[in-house]
Write a protein that holds these residues in place. Sequence first.
Motif, PDB file in Angstrom:
ATOM      1  N   HIS A 169       0.849  -1.192   0.000  1.00  0.00           N
ATOM      2  CA  HIS A 169       0.000   0.000   0.000  1.00  0.00           C
ATOM      3  C   HIS A 169       0.881   1.237   0.000  1.00  0.00           C
ATOM      4  CE1 HIS A 169      -3.042   2.912   1.209  1.00  0.00           C
ATOM      5  NE2 HIS A 169      -2.277   3.252   2.236  1.00  0.00           N
ATOM      6  N   ARG A 170       0.658   2.146  -0.970  1.00  0.00           N
ATOM      7  CA  ARG A 170       1.386   3.414  -0.965  1.00  0.00           C
ATOM      8  C   ARG A 170       0.641   4.385  -0.074  1.00  0.00           C
ATOM      9  NH1 ARG A 170       3.651   6.893  -6.087  1.00  0.00           N
ATOM     10  NH2 ARG A 170       4.222   4.772  -6.739  1.00  0.00           N
ATOM     11  N   ALA A 171       1.212   4.654   1.079  1.00  0.00           N
ATOM     12  CA  ALA A 171       0.544   5.497   2.071  1.00  0.00           C
ATOM     13  C   ALA A 171       0.775   6.974   1.821  1.00  0.00           C
ATOM     14  CB  ALA A 171       1.039   5.125   3.467  1.00  0.00           C
ATOM     15  N   LEU A 172       1.871   7.304   1.152  1.00  0.00           N
ATOM     16  CA  LEU A 172       2.230   8.713   1.009  1.00  0.00           C
ATOM     17  C   LEU A 172       3.254   8.850  -0.116  1.00  0.00           C
ATOM     18  CD1 LEU A 172       1.982  11.580   2.367  1.00  0.00           C
ATOM     19  CD2 LEU A 172       3.977  10.955   3.746  1.00  0.00           C
ATOM     20  N   THR A 173       3.200   9.974  -0.799  1.00  0.00           N
ATOM     21  CA  THR A 173       4.221  10.336  -1.782  1.00  0.00           C
ATOM     22  C   THR A 173       4.826  11.665  -1.358  1.00  0.00           C
ATOM     23  OG1 THR A 173       3.076   9.198  -3.591  1.00  0.00           O
ATOM     24  CG2 THR A 173       4.685  10.864  -4.196  1.00  0.00           C
ATOM     25  N   ILE A 174       6.155  11.719  -1.286  1.00  0.00           N
ATOM     26  CA  ILE A 174       6.852  12.947  -0.916  1.00  0.00           C
ATOM     27  C   ILE A 174       7.600  13.442  -2.149  1.00  0.00           C
ATOM     28  CG2 ILE A 174       8.575  13.993   0.605  1.00  0.00           C
ATOM     29  CD1 ILE A 174       8.004  11.782   2.626  1.00  0.00           C
ATOM     30  N   GLU A 175       7.240  14.632  -2.611  1.00  0.00           N
ATOM     31  CA  GLU A 175       7.839  15.167  -3.829  1.00  0.00           C
ATOM     32  C   GLU A 175       9.234  15.714  -3.563  1.00  0.00           C
ATOM     33  OE1 GLU A 175       6.470  14.683  -6.637  1.00  0.00           O
ATOM     34  OE2 GLU A 175       4.539  13.965  -5.865  1.00  0.00           O
ATOM     35  N   GLU A 176      10.103  15.552  -4.556  1.00  0.00           N
ATOM     36  CA  GLU A 176      11.476  16.051  -4.474  1.00  0.00           C
ATOM     37  C   GLU A 176      11.673  17.176  -5.485  1.00  0.00           C
ATOM     38  OE1 GLU A 176      14.071  16.609  -2.739  1.00  0.00           O
ATOM     39  OE2 GLU A 176      15.059  14.643  -2.691  1.00  0.00           O
ATOM     40  N   TRP A 177      12.518  18.131  -5.185  1.00  0.00           N
ATOM     41  CA  TRP A 177      12.950  19.136  -6.155  1.00  0.00           C
ATOM     42  C   TRP A 177      14.316  19.667  -5.741  1.00  0.00           C
ATOM     43  CZ3 TRP A 177      13.085  24.065  -3.818  1.00  0.00           C
ATOM     44  CH2 TRP A 177      12.215  24.268  -2.740  1.00  0.00           C
ATOM     45  N   VAL A 178      15.006  20.297  -6.705  1.00  0.00           N
ATOM     46  CA  VAL A 178      16.368  20.762  -6.444  1.00  0.00           C
ATOM     47  C   VAL A 178      16.510  22.224  -6.855  1.00  0.00           C
ATOM     48  CG1 VAL A 178      17.324  18.448  -6.795  1.00  0.00           C
ATOM     49  CG2 VAL A 178      17.248  20.031  -8.717  1.00  0.00           C
ATOM     50  N   THR A 179      17.393  22.908  -6.157  1.00  0.00           N
ATOM     51  CA  THR A 179      17.683  24.316  -6.450  1.00  0.00           C
ATOM     52  C   THR A 179      19.058  24.639  -5.879  1.00  0.00           C
ATOM     53  OG1 THR A 179      16.716  26.552  -6.412  1.00  0.00           O
ATOM     54  CG2 THR A 179      16.709  25.320  -4.342  1.00  0.00           C
ATOM     55  N   PRO A 180      19.758  25.643  -6.389  1.00  0.00           N
ATOM     56  CA  PRO A 180      21.075  25.979  -5.830  1.00  0.00           C
ATOM     57  C   PRO A 180      20.982  26.360  -4.352  1.00  0.00           C
ATOM     58  CG  PRO A 180      20.829  26.968  -7.986  1.00  0.00           C
ATOM     59  CD  PRO A 180      19.481  26.417  -7.620  1.00  0.00           C
ATOM     60  N   GLY A 254      21.003  21.429  -4.582  1.00  0.00           N
ATOM     61  CA  GLY A 254      20.607  20.611  -3.447  1.00  0.00           C
ATOM     62  C   GLY A 254      19.193  20.070  -3.534  1.00  0.00           C
ATOM     63  N   ARG A 255      19.003  18.880  -2.985  1.00  0.00           N
ATOM     64  CA  ARG A 255      17.691  18.250  -2.906  1.00  0.00           C
ATOM     65  C   ARG A 255      16.951  18.804  -1.691  1.00  0.00           C
ATOM     66  NH1 ARG A 255      18.900  11.888  -3.679  1.00  0.00           N
ATOM     67  NH2 ARG A 255      16.699  11.836  -3.050  1.00  0.00           N
ATOM     68  N   ILE A 256      15.709  19.241  -1.899  1.00  0.00           N
ATOM     69  CA  ILE A 256      14.960  19.872  -0.821  1.00  0.00           C
ATOM     70  C   ILE A 256      14.731  18.931   0.355  1.00  0.00           C
ATOM     71  CG2 ILE A 256      12.700  19.323  -1.837  1.00  0.00           C
ATOM     72  CD1 ILE A 256      13.715  22.452   0.235  1.00  0.00           C
ATOM     73  N   GLY A 308       4.389  17.925   4.753  1.00  0.00           N
ATOM     74  CA  GLY A 308       3.651  19.140   4.418  1.00  0.00           C
ATOM     75  C   GLY A 308       4.391  20.410   4.807  1.00  0.00           C
ATOM     76  N   ARG A 309       5.235  20.307   5.841  1.00  0.00           N
ATOM     77  CA  ARG A 309       5.982  21.485   6.282  1.00  0.00           C
ATOM     78  C   ARG A 309       6.983  21.949   5.228  1.00  0.00           C
ATOM     79  NH1 ARG A 309       8.522  20.467  12.061  1.00  0.00           N
ATOM     80  NH2 ARG A 309       9.119  22.632  11.736  1.00  0.00           N
ATOM     81  N   MET A 310       7.416  21.037   4.361  1.00  0.00           N
ATOM     82  CA  MET A 310       8.366  21.418   3.312  1.00  0.00           C
ATOM     83  C   MET A 310       7.720  22.261   2.224  1.00  0.00           C
ATOM     84  SD  MET A 310      11.000  18.286   2.589  1.00  0.00           S
ATOM     85  CE  MET A 310       9.787  17.289   1.744  1.00  0.00           C
ATOM     86  N   GLU A 311       6.400  22.207   2.145  1.00  0.00           N
ATOM     87  CA  GLU A 311       5.710  22.917   1.064  1.00  0.00           C
ATOM     88  C   GLU A 311       5.964  24.414   1.109  1.00  0.00           C
ATOM     89  OE1 GLU A 311       3.902  21.575  -1.589  1.00  0.00           O
ATOM     90  OE2 GLU A 311       5.019  19.866  -0.793  1.00  0.00           O
ATOM     91  N   GLY A 312       6.229  24.959   2.311  1.00  0.00           N
ATOM     92  CA  GLY A 312       6.499  26.392   2.423  1.00  0.00           C
ATOM     93  C   GLY A 312       7.727  26.823   1.649  1.00  0.00           C
ATOM     94  N   GLN A 313       8.669  25.898   1.432  1.00  0.00           N
ATOM     95  CA  GLN A 313       9.876  26.243   0.681  1.00  0.00           C
ATOM     96  C   GLN A 313       9.589  26.458  -0.803  1.00  0.00           C
ATOM     97  OE1 GLN A 313      12.764  26.984   1.811  1.00  0.00           O
ATOM     98  NE2 GLN A 313      12.699  26.235   3.928  1.00  0.00           N
TER      99      GLN A 313
END
Length: 324
Positions: A169-180, A254-256, A308-313
């Motif tokens: 069961h996939r309980a959650l997906t956490i998105e990744e993104w990168v920026t300098p 860097g990876r968020i 969800g706290r990472m979404e603010g970035q």
Amino acid sequence: MVSDKYYLSDMSDRLPPLTALRAFEAAARHLSFQAAAGELNVTPAALSFQIKSLEEHLGAPLFRRLNRRVELTEAGLALSPQASEGFQTLTAGWRAAKRVLDSGILTITAGPAFTAKWLAPRLFDFAGNHPEIELRFAATLRMLDFATDDIDIAIRFGPSDQDDPPDLHRALTIEEWVTPMMHPDLAQKYQTIESLLEATIIFDDSMKFLKNSVSWADWFDAHGLATPDLHGTHFSQADHAIDAAQSGAGVVLGRISLGEAALRQGNLVAPFDTALIPRANFRVLCPKGAETRPGTRAFLDWLGREAGRMEGQRDGRRMVLAGG
């Protein structure tokens, strides 16, 4: 015609005693009565008696007894893989039953970098709110088995279009993104996108396994800039690249997921608004049905809130799909 040493049972589908099958499985795996006896903590004579009783139950020999070794007969070769699979299934079932009852222990596997940079700095919050749950972590990139490795939750990074096994069961997906990302002191020096072409570059090679990875060339291309051959220090582990950037050694794409804590604490800054989204994410998996267990549910809910706290970035950033 059957040898008088063996007899054919008139109840051929009746299973023999489990102890006899266990003795056979170990002996077939080792091809040694002595080694199998040592594994099962019985005497060789006792193990030999169990195998003999199994052969009598079957009505045919399972081993050829040679001078100092044994080998499987045709019947033994037919039984061996099924016996091994059966005991593996029984073991997995027994472990699963124990995990259901032992709700006070939760075992999570995640990559070493994610464990060190994302999970570990946040765990005081979960531990403080759930003192009744003992967390155990297996920090490895090796794909662990939920049953044989006693895993409750797996956090794995991979391609976004990757299918999950049907029993999970996939309980959650956490998105990744990168920026300098860089030390705050360097941000004074590199205030424009063009100035980064002169910066000391830190390369995070941790996502090179992806078919469509992300690179500095992709980031500059998103701004319409061609890049010369960039040189710098390469790291195979993303957390090591983040650590190097925190020390002021250079600028990392860097990876968020791994840099978010340092950004929040002011040890790193990400001054440019463009971010690249790789075609990959973190998948949080557990066996189907396990997501409703109290301990597992508590950890998954906490994980979702922290993600969800990472979404603010993301606020104010231009998100660009890598390779798009």
